[in-house]
Design an enzyme around this catalytic site. Structure first.
Site, PDB file in Angstrom:
ATOM      1  N   SER A  47      29.199   5.062  62.570  1.00 59.05           N
ATOM      2  CA  SER A  47      29.916   4.157  61.668  1.00 59.05           C
ATOM      3  C   SER A  47      29.196   2.818  61.522  1.00 59.05           C
ATOM      4  O   SER A  47      28.597   2.316  62.473  1.00 59.05           O
ATOM      5  CB  SER A  47      31.319   3.916  62.215  1.00 59.05           C
ATOM      6  OG  SER A  47      31.923   2.818  61.568  1.00 59.05           O
ATOM      7  N   TYR A  70      29.553   1.219  54.957  1.00 56.65           N
ATOM      8  CA  TYR A  70      30.525   0.486  54.138  1.00 56.65           C
ATOM      9  C   TYR A  70      29.723  -0.564  53.411  1.00 56.65           C
ATOM     10  O   TYR A  70      29.086  -1.420  54.045  1.00 56.65           O
ATOM     11  CB  TYR A  70      31.582  -0.178  55.022  1.00 56.65           C
ATOM     12  CG  TYR A  70      32.648   0.753  55.547  1.00 56.65           C
ATOM     13  CD1 TYR A  70      33.433   1.513  54.679  1.00 56.65           C
ATOM     14  CD2 TYR A  70      32.894   0.872  56.914  1.00 56.65           C
ATOM     15  CE1 TYR A  70      34.416   2.353  55.148  1.00 56.65           C
ATOM     16  CE2 TYR A  70      33.882   1.722  57.393  1.00 56.65           C
ATOM     17  CZ  TYR A  70      34.646   2.453  56.503  1.00 56.65           C
ATOM     18  OH  TYR A  70      35.619   3.291  56.969  1.00 56.65           O
ATOM     19  N   THR A  96      30.650   5.486  52.414  1.00 58.68           N
ATOM     20  CA  THR A  96      32.077   5.815  52.364  1.00 58.68           C
ATOM     21  C   THR A  96      32.719   5.136  51.167  1.00 58.68           C
ATOM     22  O   THR A  96      32.598   3.930  50.973  1.00 58.68           O
ATOM     23  CB  THR A  96      32.755   5.397  53.684  1.00 58.68           C
ATOM     24  OG1 THR A  96      32.162   6.161  54.728  1.00 58.68           O
ATOM     25  CG2 THR A  96      34.247   5.662  53.649  1.00 58.68           C
ATOM     26  N   LYS A 170      30.615   9.950  50.951  1.00 52.46           N
ATOM     27  CA  LYS A 170      31.716  10.437  51.794  1.00 52.46           C
ATOM     28  C   LYS A 170      33.036   9.942  51.211  1.00 52.46           C
ATOM     29  O   LYS A 170      33.211   8.731  51.034  1.00 52.46           O
ATOM     30  CB  LYS A 170      31.545   9.909  53.223  1.00 52.46           C
ATOM     31  CG  LYS A 170      32.688  10.230  54.169  1.00 52.46           C
ATOM     32  CD  LYS A 170      32.351   9.822  55.601  1.00 52.46           C
ATOM     33  CE  LYS A 170      33.460  10.158  56.573  1.00 52.46           C
ATOM     34  NZ  LYS A 170      34.587   9.216  56.563  1.00 52.46           N
ATOM     35  N   HIS A 194      39.479  10.767  54.537  1.00 53.43           N
ATOM     36  CA  HIS A 194      39.445   9.791  55.637  1.00 53.43           C
ATOM     37  C   HIS A 194      40.470  10.160  56.716  1.00 53.43           C
ATOM     38  O   HIS A 194      41.058   9.296  57.357  1.00 53.43           O
ATOM     39  CB  HIS A 194      39.713   8.381  55.090  1.00 53.43           C
ATOM     40  CG  HIS A 194      38.947   7.290  55.792  1.00 53.43           C
ATOM     41  ND1 HIS A 194      37.817   6.723  55.289  1.00 53.43           N
ATOM     42  CD2 HIS A 194      39.152   6.669  56.978  1.00 53.43           C
ATOM     43  CE1 HIS A 194      37.367   5.787  56.103  1.00 53.43           C
ATOM     44  NE2 HIS A 194      38.162   5.743  57.156  1.00 53.43           N
TER      45      HIS A 194
HETATM   46  C1  FMN Z   1      39.802   5.788  64.576  1.00 53.30           C
HETATM   47  C2  FMN Z   1      39.067   6.215  63.336  1.00 53.30           C
HETATM   48  C3  FMN Z   1      38.092   5.381  62.837  1.00 53.30           C
HETATM   49  C4  FMN Z   1      37.379   5.754  61.690  1.00 53.30           C
HETATM   50  N1  FMN Z   1      36.371   4.958  61.235  1.00 53.30           N
HETATM   51  C5  FMN Z   1      35.641   5.335  60.169  1.00 53.30           C
HETATM   52  C6  FMN Z   1      34.525   4.555  59.752  1.00 53.30           C
HETATM   53  O1  FMN Z   1      34.210   3.534  60.348  1.00 53.30           O
HETATM   54  N2  FMN Z   1      33.829   4.988  58.676  1.00 53.30           N
HETATM   55  C7  FMN Z   1      34.175   6.129  57.995  1.00 53.30           C
HETATM   56  O2  FMN Z   1      33.510   6.482  57.016  1.00 53.30           O
HETATM   57  N3  FMN Z   1      35.208   6.896  58.381  1.00 53.30           N
HETATM   58  C8  FMN Z   1      35.941   6.529  59.454  1.00 53.30           C
HETATM   59  N4  FMN Z   1      36.964   7.325  59.879  1.00 53.30           N
HETATM   60  C9  FMN Z   1      37.229   8.587  59.167  1.00 53.30           C
HETATM   61  C10 FMN Z   1      36.389   9.723  59.770  1.00 53.30           C
HETATM   62  O3  FMN Z   1      35.026   9.586  59.486  1.00 53.30           O
HETATM   63  C11 FMN Z   1      36.829  11.090  59.210  1.00 53.30           C
HETATM   64  O4  FMN Z   1      36.789  11.073  57.792  1.00 53.30           O
HETATM   65  C12 FMN Z   1      38.210  11.513  59.662  1.00 53.30           C
HETATM   66  O5  FMN Z   1      38.525  11.029  60.947  1.00 53.30           O
HETATM   67  C13 FMN Z   1      38.232  13.039  59.680  1.00 53.30           C
HETATM   68  O6  FMN Z   1      39.501  13.499  59.946  1.00 53.30           O
HETATM   69  P1  FMN Z   1      39.992  14.004  61.397  1.00 53.30           P
HETATM   70  O7  FMN Z   1      40.127  12.771  62.233  1.00 53.30           O
HETATM   71  O8  FMN Z   1      41.297  14.614  61.035  1.00 53.30           O
HETATM   72  O9  FMN Z   1      38.989  14.983  61.944  1.00 53.30           O
HETATM   73  C14 FMN Z   1      37.692   6.970  61.013  1.00 53.30           C
HETATM   74  C15 FMN Z   1      38.694   7.795  61.547  1.00 53.30           C
HETATM   75  C16 FMN Z   1      39.364   7.436  62.695  1.00 53.30           C
HETATM   76  C17 FMN Z   1      40.410   8.373  63.237  1.00 53.30           C
END
Ligand code: FMN
Length: 297
Positions: A47, A70, A96, A170, A194
């Site tokens: 990330s 981002y 993203t 994404k 997300h």
């Molecule tokens: C705590 C947390 C932080 C996340 N931070 C980011 C991030 O910084 N950048 C991003 O593109 N997606 C972020 N996501 C989304 C994840 O990349 C991903 O799309 C998502 O968690 C997938 O779903 P799942 O948790 O059901 O497997 C985050 C998700 C969670 C749970």
């Protein structure tokens, strides 16, 4: 189960989705995740707002790590992050698209009332991004967080002209956007909502996947995430045309509970389940997984 994802060969099509601030879950944070990814030879995305820099994540993974971007409200910041990630050896930048409005998380709002800690000790004005190692040395004037309200297809064109490595989008959820992405020369997309964390009423990614695969027409690989919890579910996404499946929360649960061994265990469980599901269906390798293996009502 070996997979080649944009030129990187991995032992599995299960990919580490980018999640911010992993040190909130365990002191070893993204380093523990990267080491666990190394153990199982998983592709990892780091990330933008990781609590570990891209250089340290690549060193811990011992192999290239994709950098999730981002863009922030200022393109110069995005360009500086891209330059840094490319110099560190990231072979792909995954932009993203889907955090476009301030998030309302009811649980966070409710718990805030009972949380007596002094928020300002960590969250001083504008400190969120500047506390993240990937932003070190980058002028953050004019931006405060990861919410991006000015990202358009013109920005994507500009990113395509800026990014020298592979460029991934994404957060695609519609066939129309997948087609625009392919037309814009994007190298791959991640079908993602997300993890359902941005918009309560959003549809599931497994439902959107078939129309997106059809719209892409084989012009670029398609990854998917959000809600995949078992190997059998990962197999369904692969059968419907995904090249790889990313997971987020499951590895964070392992990280929070046990650190690196917890992440390793979660990934091993998912790999074992996927293997069993493939054996059950008589698919000796990923290329033998076909759409006919999923029956839709
Ligand atoms: C705590 C947390 C932080 C996340 N931070 C980011 C991030 O910084 N950048 C991003 O593109 N997606 C972020 N996501 C989304 C994840 O990349 C991903 O799309 C998502 O968690 C997938 O779903 P799942 O948790 O059901 O497997 C985050 C998700 C969670 C749970």
């Amino acid at each position: 189960m070996s997979a080649n994802i944009l030129g990187i060969t991995c032992d599995t099509p299960i990919v580490i989705a980018p999640t911010g601030s992993n040190r909130a879950f365990h002191p070893d944070g993204e380093l523990a995740v990267a080491r666990a990814a190394k153990t199982g030879n998983h592709l990892m995305m780091l990330s933008t707002v990781a609590s570990t820099s891209i250089e340290d994540a690549i060193a811990a993974r011992g192999a290239p790590v994709w950098f999730q971007l981002y863009t922030t409200q200022r393109f110069e910041i995005a360009a500086a992050l891209i330059k840094r990630a490319e110099a560190a050896g990231a072979p792909a930048i995954a932009v993203t698209l889907d955090v476009r409005a301030p998030l309302k998380w009811p649980t966070a709002v409710r718990l805030r009332r009972t949380d007596t800690r002094d928020c300002a000790s960590c969250h001083t004005p504008n400190s969120y991004l500047s506390s993240k190692p990937n932003f070190a040395g980058i002028d953050l004037a004019g931006t405060t967080g990861t919410t991006v309200t000015n990202l358009t297809w013109d920005t994507v064109k500009r990113l395509r002209d800026t990014v020298k490595v592979k460029l991934v989008l994404k957060g695609i959820l519609a066939a129309e956007d997948a087609k625009l992405a392919a037309d814009a020369g994007i190298d791959a997309i991640v079908v993602s909502n997300h993890g359902g964390r941005v918009e309560d009423g959003v549809g599931s990614t497994i439902e959107a996947l078939p129309e997106i695969v059809a719209a892409a027409g084989g012009r670029m690989p398609i990854l998917v995430d959000s809600g995949f919890r078992h190997g059998s579910e990962i197999l369904k996404a692969l059968a419907l045309g995904a090249q790889a499946v990313c997971i987020g929360r499951p590895y964070l649960w392992g990280l929070g509970a046990f650190g690196q061994p917890g992440v390793e265990r979660v990934l091993a469980i998912l790999r074992g389940e996927l293997r069993a599901a493939m054996q059950q269906l008589g698919a000796p390798s990923l290329k033998d997984i076909t759409p006919a293996m999923v029956r839709r009502a």
